[in-house]
Design a protein around this motif. Structure first.
Motif, PDB file in Angstrom:
ATOM      1  N   ARG A 164      -1.582   8.398  13.893  1.00  0.00           N
ATOM      2  CA  ARG A 164      -0.648   7.281  14.026  1.00  0.00           C
ATOM      3  C   ARG A 164      -1.272   5.999  13.502  1.00  0.00           C
ATOM      4  N   ASP A 165      -2.541   5.775  13.855  1.00  0.00           N
ATOM      5  CA  ASP A 165      -3.237   4.567  13.436  1.00  0.00           C
ATOM      6  C   ASP A 165      -3.353   4.502  11.923  1.00  0.00           C
ATOM      7  N   LEU A 166      -3.605   5.644  11.300  1.00  0.00           N
ATOM      8  CA  LEU A 166      -3.701   5.692   9.842  1.00  0.00           C
ATOM      9  C   LEU A 166      -2.358   5.362   9.201  1.00  0.00           C
ATOM     10  N   LEU A 167      -1.265   5.896   9.746  1.00  0.00           N
ATOM     11  CA  LEU A 167       0.057   5.596   9.212  1.00  0.00           C
ATOM     12  C   LEU A 167       0.369   4.113   9.326  1.00  0.00           C
ATOM     13  N   LEU A 168       0.006   3.507  10.456  1.00  0.00           N
ATOM     14  CA  LEU A 168       0.237   2.077  10.631  1.00  0.00           C
ATOM     15  C   LEU A 168      -0.577   1.259   9.633  1.00  0.00           C
ATOM     16  N   SER A 169      -1.805   1.697   9.378  1.00  0.00           N
ATOM     17  CA  SER A 169      -2.627   0.995   8.389  1.00  0.00           C
ATOM     18  C   SER A 169      -1.977   1.056   7.013  1.00  0.00           C
ATOM     19  N   LEU A 170      -1.447   2.220   6.649  1.00  0.00           N
ATOM     20  CA  LEU A 170      -0.770   2.361   5.364  1.00  0.00           C
ATOM     21  C   LEU A 170       0.469   1.470   5.291  1.00  0.00           C
ATOM     22  N   MET A 171       1.214   1.394   6.375  1.00  0.00           N
ATOM     23  CA  MET A 171       2.435   0.589   6.368  1.00  0.00           C
ATOM     24  C   MET A 171       2.113  -0.895   6.285  1.00  0.00           C
ATOM     25  N   GLU A 172       1.029  -1.304   6.943  1.00  0.00           N
ATOM     26  CA  GLU A 172       0.591  -2.690   6.824  1.00  0.00           C
ATOM     27  C   GLU A 172       0.186  -3.004   5.385  1.00  0.00           C
ATOM     28  N   ALA A 173      -0.553  -2.086   4.778  1.00  0.00           N
ATOM     29  CA  ALA A 173      -0.974  -2.294   3.391  1.00  0.00           C
ATOM     30  C   ALA A 173       0.244  -2.337   2.466  1.00  0.00           C
ATOM     31  N   ALA A 174       1.235  -1.487   2.741  1.00  0.00           N
ATOM     32  CA  ALA A 174       2.448  -1.477   1.921  1.00  0.00           C
ATOM     33  C   ALA A 174       3.220  -2.780   2.065  1.00  0.00           C
ATOM     34  N   ALA A 175       3.200  -3.361   3.285  1.00  0.00           N
ATOM     35  CA  ALA A 175       3.893  -4.629   3.506  1.00  0.00           C
ATOM     36  C   ALA A 175       3.213  -5.762   2.742  1.00  0.00           C
ATOM     37  N   ARG A 176       1.881  -5.680   2.623  1.00  0.00           N
ATOM     38  CA  ARG A 176       1.148  -6.711   1.882  1.00  0.00           C
ATOM     39  C   ARG A 176       1.269  -6.525   0.379  1.00  0.00           C
ATOM     40  N   ASN A 177       1.382  -5.253  -0.037  1.00  0.00           N
ATOM     41  CA  ASN A 177       1.427  -4.946  -1.471  1.00  0.00           C
ATOM     42  C   ASN A 177       2.571  -3.970  -1.732  1.00  0.00           C
ATOM     43  N   PRO A 178       3.802  -4.460  -1.747  1.00  0.00           N
ATOM     44  CA  PRO A 178       4.955  -3.555  -1.895  1.00  0.00           C
ATOM     45  C   PRO A 178       4.844  -2.693  -3.141  1.00  0.00           C
ATOM     46  N   VAL A 179       5.188  -1.421  -2.976  1.00  0.00           N
ATOM     47  CA  VAL A 179       5.209  -0.504  -4.119  1.00  0.00           C
ATOM     48  C   VAL A 179       6.547   0.206  -4.139  1.00  0.00           C
ATOM     49  N   GLY A 180       6.972   0.581  -5.327  1.00  0.00           N
ATOM     50  CA  GLY A 180       8.219   1.311  -5.439  1.00  0.00           C
ATOM     51  C   GLY A 180       7.979   2.796  -5.372  1.00  0.00           C
ATOM     52  N   ARG A 181       9.052   3.549  -5.540  1.00  0.00           N
ATOM     53  CA  ARG A 181       8.905   5.010  -5.616  1.00  0.00           C
ATOM     54  C   ARG A 181       9.628   5.487  -6.849  1.00  0.00           C
ATOM     55  N   ARG A 182       8.851   5.742  -7.874  1.00  0.00           N
ATOM     56  CA  ARG A 182       9.443   6.111  -9.157  1.00  0.00           C
ATOM     57  C   ARG A 182       9.289   7.588  -9.476  1.00  0.00           C
ATOM     58  N   ARG A 183       8.353   8.251  -8.788  1.00  0.00           N
ATOM     59  CA  ARG A 183       8.186   9.683  -9.052  1.00  0.00           C
ATOM     60  C   ARG A 183       7.638  10.347  -7.801  1.00  0.00           C
ATOM     61  N   ARG A 184       7.864  11.610  -7.687  1.00  0.00           N
ATOM     62  CA  ARG A 184       7.474  12.350  -6.497  1.00  0.00           C
ATOM     63  C   ARG A 184       5.962  12.314  -6.322  1.00  0.00           C
ATOM     64  N   GLY A 185       5.540  11.909  -5.116  1.00  0.00           N
ATOM     65  CA  GLY A 185       4.140  11.960  -4.754  1.00  0.00           C
ATOM     66  C   GLY A 185       3.286  10.879  -5.353  1.00  0.00           C
ATOM     67  N   GLY A 186       3.844  10.000  -6.231  1.00  0.00           N
ATOM     68  CA  GLY A 186       3.003   9.024  -6.898  1.00  0.00           C
ATOM     69  C   GLY A 186       3.133   7.616  -6.374  1.00  0.00           C
ATOM     70  N   GLU A 187       4.139   7.330  -5.544  1.00  0.00           N
ATOM     71  CA  GLU A 187       4.363   5.978  -5.076  1.00  0.00           C
ATOM     72  C   GLU A 187       4.586   6.000  -3.570  1.00  0.00           C
ATOM     73  N   GLY A 188       5.136   4.909  -3.041  1.00  0.00           N
ATOM     74  CA  GLY A 188       5.340   4.832  -1.604  1.00  0.00           C
ATOM     75  C   GLY A 188       4.027   4.889  -0.851  1.00  0.00           C
ATOM     76  N   LEU A 189       4.046   5.476   0.340  1.00  0.00           N
ATOM     77  CA  LEU A 189       2.837   5.565   1.152  1.00  0.00           C
ATOM     78  C   LEU A 189       1.770   6.449   0.515  1.00  0.00           C
ATOM     79  N   MET A 190       2.145   7.269  -0.457  1.00  0.00           N
ATOM     80  CA  MET A 190       1.187   8.165  -1.091  1.00  0.00           C
ATOM     81  C   MET A 190       0.599   7.579  -2.373  1.00  0.00           C
ATOM     82  N   SER A 191       0.864   6.304  -2.642  1.00  0.00           N
ATOM     83  CA  SER A 191       0.374   5.719  -3.889  1.00  0.00           C
ATOM     84  C   SER A 191      -1.147   5.615  -3.882  1.00  0.00           C
ATOM     85  N   ASN A 192      -1.720   5.681  -5.056  1.00  0.00           N
ATOM     86  CA  ASN A 192      -3.174   5.578  -5.173  1.00  0.00           C
ATOM     87  C   ASN A 192      -3.689   4.237  -4.686  1.00  0.00           C
ATOM     88  N   ALA A 193      -2.938   3.161  -4.996  1.00  0.00           N
ATOM     89  CA  ALA A 193      -3.398   1.819  -4.612  1.00  0.00           C
ATOM     90  C   ALA A 193      -3.493   1.679  -3.102  1.00  0.00           C
TER      91      ALA A 193
END
Length: 274
Positions: free
Chosen positions: A205-234
């Protein structure tokens, strides 16, 4: 006061416990050869950053075994380990800044507890585990309130509105005042439920929250399966640096957690609980 000040480490040269650690260092190094390559406690943070991960883990684990109540039970070693983990503690405090006005004190206190109770006989990854457990402990103290919500909820929900705006005409409609759960509140409820039912662990749970916080600071889109969103490399790389693990590990654990949550929802377990 900062995290360092609450720990008495804003100036480690004036800390009595750090002075004790400097005097005891030769004895510690003789008892545990993993410490023999370092000149003293003040140099541990810089040395662990420059060393490879295995060597850094060994040094921190040696200190953790000395610091733990069921190990060496040495407050001087505990202070040295806190000094070594201070950057991670400051990072946690900054992430949780909106939860409570005394977040620095809460993080410092929880860090000390985690250092003194670290299960050194069972775990090896000292930095990653203590950081994660410190963060979870502070969240628990704050009743797992959604991250990013300022302490003053009234002002956080306030924004200026033109009194002549057209939308005021619809305010007589009672449906305008029907409550709607915030996405952050619903997310916290889902994750809390998932932890209590062993769908995911508190660390997941803590890891998911960390990812969501990072996503809120650095929004990313989802353009292809597995490459964006919470699974993005950045995002994986940013969170991995804070957790002391590899980006691959972050993505693997995220995928496992999301799949477990999705399966629980498909099975109707969460809707039944709600």
């Amino acid at each position: 006061m900062s995290v360092a000040e609450h720990l008495g480490l804003d100036d480690p040269d004036t800390s009595d416990l750090m002075h004790q650690a400097q005097r005891r260092w030769p004895d510690w190094a003789q008892e545990d050869p993993r410490l023999a390559g370092l000149p003293g406690p003040l140099q541990v943070p810089a040395w662990t950053l420059a060393a490879d991960r295995a060597q850094a883990d060994d040094v921190l684990h040696a200190l953790a075994s000395l610091a733990a109540v069921d190990g060496g039970n040495d407050p001087a070693a505990a202070t040295t380990l806190c000094w070594s983990l201070l950057p991670a503690a400051v990072s946690v405090a900054n992430e949780l800044r909106g939860l409570t006005p005394s977040v620095d004190e809460a993080v410092a206190a929880q860090l000390w507890v985690e250092v003194r109770t670290f299960p050194w006989q069972r775990l090896r990854k000292v930095a990653a585990n203590i950081r994660a457990n410190t963060r979870v402990g502070v969240l628990r103290q704050c009743d797992d309130r959604p991250l990013g919500r300022p302490v003053d909820r009234t002002w956080s929900a306030t924004c200026p509105v033109d009194p002549s705006a057209a939308f005021w005409a619809g305010m007589n409609d009672p449906s305008c005042f029907e409550p709607e759960a915030a996405a952050a509140d619903e997310l916290v409820d889902v994750l809390r439920w998932a932890c209590t039912r062993d769908v995911i662990s508190s660390e997941d749970r803590d890891l998911l929250l960390s990812l969501m916080e990072a996503a809120a600071r650095n929004p990313v889109g989802r353009r292809r399966r597995g490459g964006e969103g919470l699974m993005s490399n950045a995002l994986s790389e940013e969170v991995a640096r804070g957790w002391g693990v590899s980006p691959v590990t972050v993505r693997r654990r995220t995928r496992r957690s999301v799949q477990a949550l999705a399966q629980a929802c498909r099975d109707g377990r969460y809707s039944d609980a709600a």
